[in-house]
Design an enzyme around this catalytic site. Structure first.
Site, PDB file in Angstrom:
ATOM      1  CB  CYS A 618      -0.767   0.063   1.351  1.00 12.53           C
ATOM      2  SG  CYS A 618       0.005  -0.016   2.583  1.00 12.53           S
ATOM      3  CG  HIS A1014      -3.486   0.512   4.505  1.00  7.72           C
ATOM      4  ND1 HIS A1014      -3.369  -0.225   3.874  1.00  7.72           N
ATOM      5  CD2 HIS A1014      -5.264   1.389   4.704  1.00  7.72           C
ATOM      6  CE1 HIS A1014      -3.642  -0.156   2.812  1.00  7.72           C
ATOM      7  NE2 HIS A1014      -5.027   0.688   2.924  1.00  7.72           N
TER       8      HIS A1014
END
EC number: 3.4.19.12
Length: 1071
Positions: A618, A1014
């Protein structure tokens, strides 16, 4: 830096020692800081970053040498001091916040120290002591007597700016008047700016295909008896819950609504669990000689299969509901579509299981996929389940990430095509793919094992798990006869155990909540000439060879010898463009940029594309989305213009391999042409992994701004053909010292040596800015200047203060981005032992030292206190340096004029030929000095207090300004979650008082910690990055999930606050 083989782990002849985590070690760490480091720390922070990096390398070499010669005490001392440099001195140094290629050297040095496993205790001890030092430094103001704030960054109130936004342009000259009047907002206005939060995600936010029902109908999916067709919708993820099965049920299909009506809550699924997106085939894998396999009449049919494959999915809970039922599991043919080595060590347990090696689907002789199912049947003729596949009610196939990363073509689609178009063995059901593959199945079983206490071994074959080994040993003890010899016993224990017999326990009804869905509405037949579908917009001319699918053989009755390959390609292109010629195609641009902006589908026209997360990628996906939105940068690679700047082959035969620039160009083209789809960046990730295996892609999480520096550094190296770059970007070689308000001689010396000498590239034209650092002695007026370049501006976040609300409650004030910049550029007044050791009037200076002699003074730390070899900056030591991208190793040598190491290799060949600092410090009597004294008036200033003013100014700013907010502390375990308010329009004042105006177009957000967090991104996809209400188009990107975000600012709401904002992308605009 250091060679790859340096380090005790790579030297078998070096016997490392491991200091124990003890009070004795802690005292050693503390003593070294208080007796040695603390005294030099204020002066070392003012040194050039490149000098500090070289000395840190020297300390590591000294550590290795001491171990080699059995001097553990010296080795420990060198390593501890090196750790202080890595984790304290360098991060607090003057040039560290301006990120250039030197930062990549720092990250590699840091990894070398951290990778010394035998010294882990030392690293932990040093980090703990640094925490104490920094806490004390904050309490006492970091040795800064006071700050002189300069308002170098500002934004204007919404009322003043709303009428100006529409006039901003990217094409005119820069304004000269910054107009500070009325530009600063009140604190109450800052506190009232909306706090951004991630939008709620819905099922359709996960991108599949850029198809709108009103634009692209799908006649291939009509059932024969129906008079009206149902438009194809992008498939959605189903709820991540188990299915219900009742013993008295006779049919699964009778209880299910149509598949297209099933919805799901995307928030309960995980972005890593889906293989359900567009798989791209690199054009390099397909030879142009095989273009005759395409048929223009077959395009519609292939697209129909493509859509059907994306819709034909089954979730892990739904597959579990089938396999846990004694009756229904016999009706399933489960196909393990992975390489045999993977299938042998783990697979899903099912009564009817077939392993199909994806490599069997590729014909190595023709370099094309196989297109006849009888070829595959011949290869699997001994497998009765596969031969009799038409007798099963369910056909489910699955794969995994490692197989996907290994195979370079879309084997899943080829397999689906072969199964569905078989004339010899027509199927009664559409094959479905397991959503999330093996990884999702394994994760689901672990979840069920904790919640429902099922046995994982009944549904997952893992012969090397601990429980499986115990069961195997028990079976061997029960079945093995006493007379068996030891050799046979040893031989049987080394064999891979057979899969367990299918006897899963009965599960409670509460575990089965919903039966699986039936197949999609209908399966398209294979006509001789299938009904045509309006194709996706294709690339013009040279780029048209990029295909989303491998070539599929034609079924039209046309003899191949009647048409050559060029005629077939020409017919194909005419057919692809016939529906859109008058709507879409514009006059061809330079470098053949495909034109899709006129598409009626907003996702296609704006190239809104998701990116697959293949594990922990990510941090790459979010950064790529922002870089793709930078129009100048994107055009460079989509147009293939970058190829003219690639490094030429060298005379000695070695050359740069332009792998990264080529793979980035291919990725950008896929993203550009496949709006509405999610693209799998396999090729790009493989190249990054090849160049930087230490990133451990896709397994480890990394810092996204460090990845950005790696990317820009490598691209700069590859695109640095000086002749072509100078012809197209002459501005990189030109400057006006008077206009920049810099000292002509000193700036020219630095510019020639570090900017031109280190090489130029288009990356510099887009991302590179210049800084001036100066130290002025207030006692004698002597000033030294140091210049540097940067790609990323890394800013510390000021400490939050408390304020009283209207209700009398104390709340933390938000921090403005402008405050972060102003703190960075504010003048710092240093006094006492923190003051600069002025070479004219400082403690080490001689009263008789002349100004001319001072100008050749080497930049090393001096003090009354005697220094050991651990503290003298070894910038003149001849040694080898690591080439980070495999380009070889070179030797450095000293210049005769100064103490800085000079390298003869070209810019992109040496990690130490960085945009770090000038070869020597330039000195002069500052024009704004109040004293204006020289050495002849030394008696006048000897009685004055030694005070230094440290100043930072922006000399130039780039077209794309990248700002990184330093939220992580020195040890990367703690995060600063301060709410930062950032403007859509940002103004920054240069040293010459010119104002650069910037417009926000991209944001990278971070949640969680650096290790388990994230990354997501917010991008303004408007082609001109317009911020006017109704024209700005902000989209939220979470890997494959994309959602419009209408809360992220407009000309009516010019400031946004967030605790997640991490990296900001601003584009320069002009009035």
């Amino acid at each position: 830096m250091l060679d790859d083989d340096k380090g005790t782990a790579m030297h078998p002849h070096i016997t490392p020692f491991t200091p124990e985590y003890s009070n004795e070690l802690l005292r050693r760490v503390q003593d070294l800081y208080h007796e040695d480091i603390k005294h030099y720390y204020p002066q070392l922070k003012l040194e050039k970053l490149l000098d500090l990096l070289e000395h840190t390398e020297y300390l590591f070499e000294l550590y290795l040498d001491s171990i080699h010669h059995d001097r553990p005490n010296d080795a420990l001392t060198a390593f501890i001091i090196g750790c202080y440099y890595v984790f304290l001195i360098i991060p607090q140094s003057l040039q560290f916040q301006t990120r250039n290629k030197s930062y990549s050297i720092y990250t590699d040095l840091k990894k070398m120290y951290e990778n010394e496993m035998n010294m882990t205790n030392v690293v932990l001890m040093v980090k703990k002591e640094i925490g104490v030092v920094l806490d004390e430094s904050v309490k006492h103001g970091a040795g800064i007597e006071h700050r002189i704030t300069k308002k170098r960054a500002f934004s204007v109130p919404a009322d003043d700016l709303s009428g100006q936004v529409a006039s901003l342009s990217l094409d005119t000259a820069a304004p000269q008047d910054h107009g500070l009047k009325g530009t600063f907002t009140e604190d109450d206005a800052e506190q009232s700016s909306p706090v951004w939060t991630a939008p709620n995600l819905e099922p359709n936010d996960q991108l599949k295909l850029a198809l709108l029902p009103e634009v692209i109908p799908t006649p291939a999916f009509r059932e024969p008896e129906r008079k009206t067709s149902v438009p194809v919708r992008p498939s959605v993820l189903l709820e991540d819950v188990p299915s219900i099965y009742h013993e008295d049920d006779t049919s699964f299909a009778s209880l299910n609504p149509p598949f297209r009506e099933i919805t799901a809550d995307r928030s309960v699924t995980h972005r890593k669990d889906s293989y359900h997106s567009v798989y791209m085939v690199d054009s390099g894998n397909l030879k142009e000689d095989n273009d005759d396999l395409f048929n223009v009449e077959n395009d519609g049919f292939i697209q129909s299969l493509d859509i059907l494959q994306k819709q034909s999915i089954i979730t892990a809970p739904e597959l579990f509901s089938i396999l846990s039922n004694r009756v229904e599991r016999e009706k399933v043919l489960l196909i393990d579509l992975r390489i045999p080595q993977r299938s042998a060590i783990n697979h899903i347990v099912a009564p009817n299981l077939v392993n199909v090696d994806p490599n069997l689907l590729w014909d190595k002789q023709t370099n094309t996929p196989i297109y006849k199912d009888d070829i595959l049947e011949h290869l699997l003729k001994e497998n009765e389940n596969f031969i009799n596949r038409n007798k099963f009610d369910y056909i489910v196939y699955y794969t995994d990430v490692k197989t996907f990363m290994t195979i370079n073509f879309d084997y899943a689609f080829i397999f689906f095509y072969l199964m569905l178009t078989s004339q010899k063995t027509p199927l009664t059901t559409v094959p479905t793919t397991l959503l999330g593959g093996y990884e999702k199945w394994k994760k689901t079983l672990h979840s069920y094992a904790q919640e429902y206490h099922i046995s994982i071994e009944d549904y997952l074959y893992r012969p090397y798990s601990q429980k499986a080994r115990l069961q195997q040993e028990q079976q061997q003890q029960q079945q093995q006869p006493d007379s068996q010899d030891s050799f046979s016993a040893k031989e049987s224990s080394t064999k891979v155990p057979e899969p367990p017999s299918w006897k899963p326990p009965d599960l409670p009804i509460r575990l089965r909540k919903r039966p699986p869905p039936p197949p999609p509405v209908s399966m398209p037949t294979t006509p001789e000439i299938p009904p045509p579908l309006p194709p996706k917009i294709m690339v013009h001319s040279q780029v048209s060879s990029i295909s989303r699918k491998p070539p599929i053989p034609a079924k039209q009755h046309v003899k191949k010898e009647q048409l050559n390959s060029n005629e077939i390609i020409q017919r194909k292109r005419q057919h692809q463009h016939q529906h859109y010629d008058q709507q879409i195609l514009q006059p061809q641009r330079a470098y053949n940029i495909p034109t899709i902006e006129r598409s009626p589908n907003v996702y296609v026209s704006l190239s809104i594309t998701g990116l697959r997360n293949l594990g922990n990628t990510c941090y790459i996906n979010s950064m790529i989305q922002c870089l793709f939105a930078a129009k100048t940068f994107r055009t460079l690679f989509i147009s293939s213009k970058y190829k003219s700047y690639l490094q030429p082959i060298r005379s000695n035969g070695s050359h740069y391999s332009p792998k990264l620039s080529n793979s980035l160009s291919m990725l950008f083209n896929k993203m550009y042409l496949n709006g509405g789809c999610s693209v799998v960046p396999t090729g790009f990730l493989k190249v990054i992994n090849q160049l930087r295996p230490d990133l451990k892609i896709p397994d480890d999480q990394q810092d996204t701004q460090e990845f950005l520096m790696i990317l820009l550094d490598r691209l700069h190296d590859e695109l640095s053909d000086q002749q072509h770059v100078a012809n197209d970007y002459p501005n990189l070689l030109l400057y006006n010292a008077d206009a920049l308000k810099v000292s002509n001689n000193e700036y020219k010396h630095w510019f020639d040596k570090n900017v031109i000498g280190n090489g130029i590239s288009p990356i510099d034209d887009i991302f590179q800015g210049q800084m001036e650092n100066s130290l002025q002695c207030k006692r004698c007026g002597y000033t030294t200047f140091n210049y540097s370049t940067f790609y990323v501006l890394s800013l510390a976040i000021p400490r939050r203060s408390m304020k009283l609300s209207k209700l009398g409650r104390s709340t933390e004030k938000r921090v403005k981005l402008e405050d972060c910049i102003n703190m960075f550029t504010s003048d710092e007044v240093l006094s006492g032992e923190n003051a600069w050791d002025c070479p004219r009037c400082g403690p080490t200076a001689s009263v008789s030292t002349s100004v001319s002699a001072l100008e050749n003074e080497p930049s090393i730390v001096k003090s009354k206190k005697k220094k050991s070899r651990f503290f003298t900056l070894h910038t003149g030591t001849k040694r080898r340096h690591l080439d980070f991208f495999g380009d070889g190793i070179t030797e450095g040598h000293n210049s005769n004029n100064n103490n800085t190491t000079i390298f003869e290799r070209e810019r992109s060949r040496s990690p130490f030929r960085m945009l770090g600092g000038s070869g020597k410090r330039s000195s002069s009597s500052t024009p704004f000095s109040t004293g204006g004294n020289d050495s002849n008036n030394s008696s006048d200033y000897k009685n004055k207090k030694l005070t230094t003013v440290k100043t930072i100014n922006f000399v130039t700013l780039p077209k794309i300004l990248v700002i990184h907010l330093s939220r992580f502390y020195y040890d990367l375990t703690k995060k600063n979650n301060t709410v930062v308010t950032y403007p859509l329009i940002l103004n920054i004042i240069l040293k010459n008082n010119d104002t650069m105006k910037y417009k926000l177009f991209g944001v990278v957000n971070h949640t969680g910690t650096l290790i388990s967090g994230h990354y997501t991104s917010l991008v303004n996809k408007d082609l001109e990055h317009n911020v006017n209400i109704g024209r700005s188009k902000w989209y939220y990107f979470d890997d494959e999930v994309v959602k419009a975000d209408r809360k992220h600012g407009s000309d009516k709401n010019l400031k946004i606050s967030s605790s997640d904002v991490y990296v900001l992308f601003y584009e320069r605009v002009y009035d």
